[in-house]
Enzyme design. Structure first.
Site, short mmCIF file in Angstrom:
data_model
loop_
_atom_site.label_atom_id
_atom_site.label_comp_id
_atom_site.label_asym_id
_atom_site.label_seq_id
_atom_site.Cartn_x
_atom_site.Cartn_y
_atom_site.Cartn_z
CD GLU A 80 -2.67 -1.28 0.04
OE1 GLU A 80 -3.04 -0.44 -0.41
OE2 GLU A 80 -3.16 -2.38 -0.38
CG HIS A 87 -7.41 -1.09 -1.83
ND1 HIS A 87 -6.02 -0.88 -2.55
CD2 HIS A 87 -8.20 -0.60 -2.78
CE1 HIS A 87 -6.28 -0.56 -3.71
NE2 HIS A 87 -7.46 -0.51 -4.00
#
Length: 603
Positions: free
Chosen positions: A46, A186
């Site tokens: 990320e 995510h």
């Protein structure tokens, strides 16, 4: 220091075996390395944006080590980017500044990950993104990059997964297809776990097709039918030159239009191992002839391709077939102006935003503007002094309410001026308003609502940037530019009102000024169009713009004024592009895909 590039295992290139003590053994080279014996390290990152070179930082690393279907270990750490995480990114990932405040920096997190992944084959979904970030920070730390081989599950899926299996090759879609025990969200470790399940699902399918080794995994897509190979002669008459090619069937109907810097080489690839898309294989089986149109420059070839696709609308071209199917947002010129969604631009002195390729994007942008500026949303024509009951929006304070006569014309006109300025020059008021709203919603953990506003803002930024860039060029009666090509000759293009009117290459020994003047004299006559719409399609003008803005281009002459606002929307694009690129790998398909799975015809 230089960073060696990882070898990528996908369907278009063979795997380069990592050095090992067995290299000299002939039998091993012949047999390859069984997939069941390979230790894979599946990694996901990320980040604060889409470009490490542009200053984006890693905020989380997650990885899973597997061999023979068994999980050997997991790695997860948040990473302190030592920079503010944009609200846009926080909405996407759920990772906030508070969460990473006490996390280790990349200087210590990267060595720990490399130790965990030592001796493995790296796996990632859209591997160039994750591996590119890791390589960048390894180079920044002066750390040698290990000779990792890399498997990209996104590229592999494009060759294995059909449209009937999944709507696209995003991680979320593939995770559902292969019944992953983890839903991508995510967060790095969750996405890595989901990618493990996708990897195993892909390998199971490939195993049924005879793929048992890492080497076979790299060359699987090289399978081409003998029927395709027998049609190689269709490319023999084509030149080694830039141009456009048209595949036609036995009735001379255009099946597919493409472009290349080398016509013969590119067309031959459709009949060899380098062309492996099943949809293209279906097209090649139907093709009976190939027409090549030689072009003076690659840009001319790209423009001709767009025009021919729009004219013939070939079945096997997915993009650019219907340039006429666009939408615009119109700011009307009337006593009480309003925003309206329209299909075409008129010569009516109104301001237009667009074009939008989909109505959904246009509506998102319209919502962003209405969220920021309280202009009326009713479609009625109002007199200068209207008198009727206010609408619901007026009662909610979201409209200045000119319908009931309570709106001050001066105040309303001032709001309209701000709205026009946001569309044509400076989008900051829209950006700031929606960012504040997203930040508040994210703080209340209302991420789904914040995501709606994120999509609206993204649609507006892209539309405003597109409008401003298109308008800047399309208002110029003529732009003449040149660039020295790789062969040393100068390519010259004449652009009129955003349309490519002529292209040529100055022959050796020719007077350059004379050649340019002759090219201008023979160029197509172009009539300007109203609003931001060029005297061509928006896609054509954008290709011309990219060439004009490319390195080495010199302006020979310009008629008119070619300028873009300094505070325009383009400066906001980098962040929104990065977020959109990240979402493409996970969010279910709702717009045009960039990773389209192949279509396998019924047998």
């Amino acid at each position: 220091m230089s960073v060696p590039t990882s070898s990528v295992v996908d369907v278009s290139s063979a795997v380069q075996g990592a050095p090992s003590r067995w290299e000299a053994q002939r039998s091993f080279d012949e047999l390859g390395r069984p997939l069941r014996d390979i230790t894979f390290c599946v990694v996901d990152l990320e980040t604060t944006g889409g470009s490490a070179e542009g200053g984006s930082m890693i905020t989380e690393i997650g990885a899973v080590k597997v061999r023979g279907g068994e999980v050997l270990g997991e790695f997860q750490t948040l990473v302190n980017p030592h920079a503010e995480i944009p609200a846009f990114i926080a909405v996407l990932t759920g990772i906030t500044n508070t969460m990473v405040a006490d996390a280790p920096s990349i200087d210590s997190a990267l060595p720990a990950f490399l130790e965990f992944a030592q001796g493995c084959v790296l796996v990632a979904h859209n591997a160039p993104f994750d591996v590119g970030f890791l390589q960048h920070f390894a180079a920044k730390q002066g750390r040698p990059w290990p000779a990792f081989e890399v498997v990209d599950t996104a590229k592999l899926a494009r060759r294995v997964v059909t449209r009937d299996d999944a709507p696209n090759c995003k991680l979320s879609s593939l995770a559902r297809l292969f019944n992953s025990g983890t839903t991508p969200n995510h967060r790095a470790l969750s996405d890595a776990r989901a990618t493990v399940d996708v990897l195993h699902g892909l390998m199971e399918r490939l195993g049924g097709l005879g793929v048992q080794t890492l080497e076979e995994l790299g060359t699987f897509s090289a399978r081409v039918s003998s029927a395709q190979r027998r049609k190689r002669h269709l490319a023999e008459r084509l030149p080694h030159a830039p141009g456009v090619y048209l595949f036609r069937d036995d009735r001379s109907r255009v099946l597919y239009v493409g472009t290349s810097r080398d016509l013969r080489t590119r067309v031959r690839s459709y009949f060899t191992a380098s062309e492996t898309r099943s949809r293209m294989g279906e097209m090649v089986r139907l093709a009976e002839s190939v027409l090549g149109i030689e072009c003076a420059t690659p840009l001319e070839a790209q423009v001709r391709e767009l025009r021919l696709i729009a004219e013939h609308k070939p079945k096997y071209n997915r993009r650019s077939r219907f340039p006429e199917r666009v939408h615009f947002i119109k700011l009307t010129r009337e006593p009480w102006p309003r925003l309206s969604l329209v299909r075409r631009v008129l010569d009516d002195d109104a301001d237009y935003l667009g074009p939008f390729s989909s109505k959904k994007s246009a509506e998102r942008c319209l919502h962003a503007l209405h969220d920021t500026f309280p202009v009326r949303q009713c479609s009625d024509r109002l007199a200068r002094e209207p008198s009727r009951s206010p609408c619901v929006l007026a009662e909610m304070g979201r409209c200045l309410s000119p319908c009931d006569g309570s709106a001050d014309p001066t105040t309303y006109a001032a709001v309209v001026r701000q709205l026009r300025d946001a569309i044509l020059r400076n989008p900051d008021e829209v950006v700031d308003t929606i960012n504040r709203r997203m930040g508040g919603l994210a703080g209340d953990e209302r991420f789904e609502e914040a995501g709606v506003h994120r999509d609206r803002l993204s649609a507006f930024i892209r539309a405003a940037a597109r409008t401003q860039r298109l308008t800047a060029l399309t208002r110029c009666p003529e732009v003449v530019a040149a660039r020295r090509e790789d062969d040393g000759r100068w390519a010259v293009h004449v652009v009129r009102f955003g349309r490519l009117a002529a292209a040529g290459v100055i022959p050796a020994g020719t007077n350059a000024h004379t050649y340019v003047e002759t090219l201008r004299a023979s160029a197509e006559s172009v009539v300007p169009s109203p609003g931001p719409v060029p005297a061509a399609t928006a896609e054509e003008t954008e290709k011309v713009l990219r060439w004009l803005e490319s390195e080495g281009v010199r302006l020979v002459d310009i008629e008119g004024e070619w300028t873009c606002p300094v505070g325009g929307a383009s400066r906001h694009l980098a962040l929104h592009d990065a977020v959109n690129q990240s979402r493409l790998s996970l969010v279910p398909f709702d717009d045009r895909r960039s990773l389209a799975p192949v279509h396998q015809p019924a047998r």
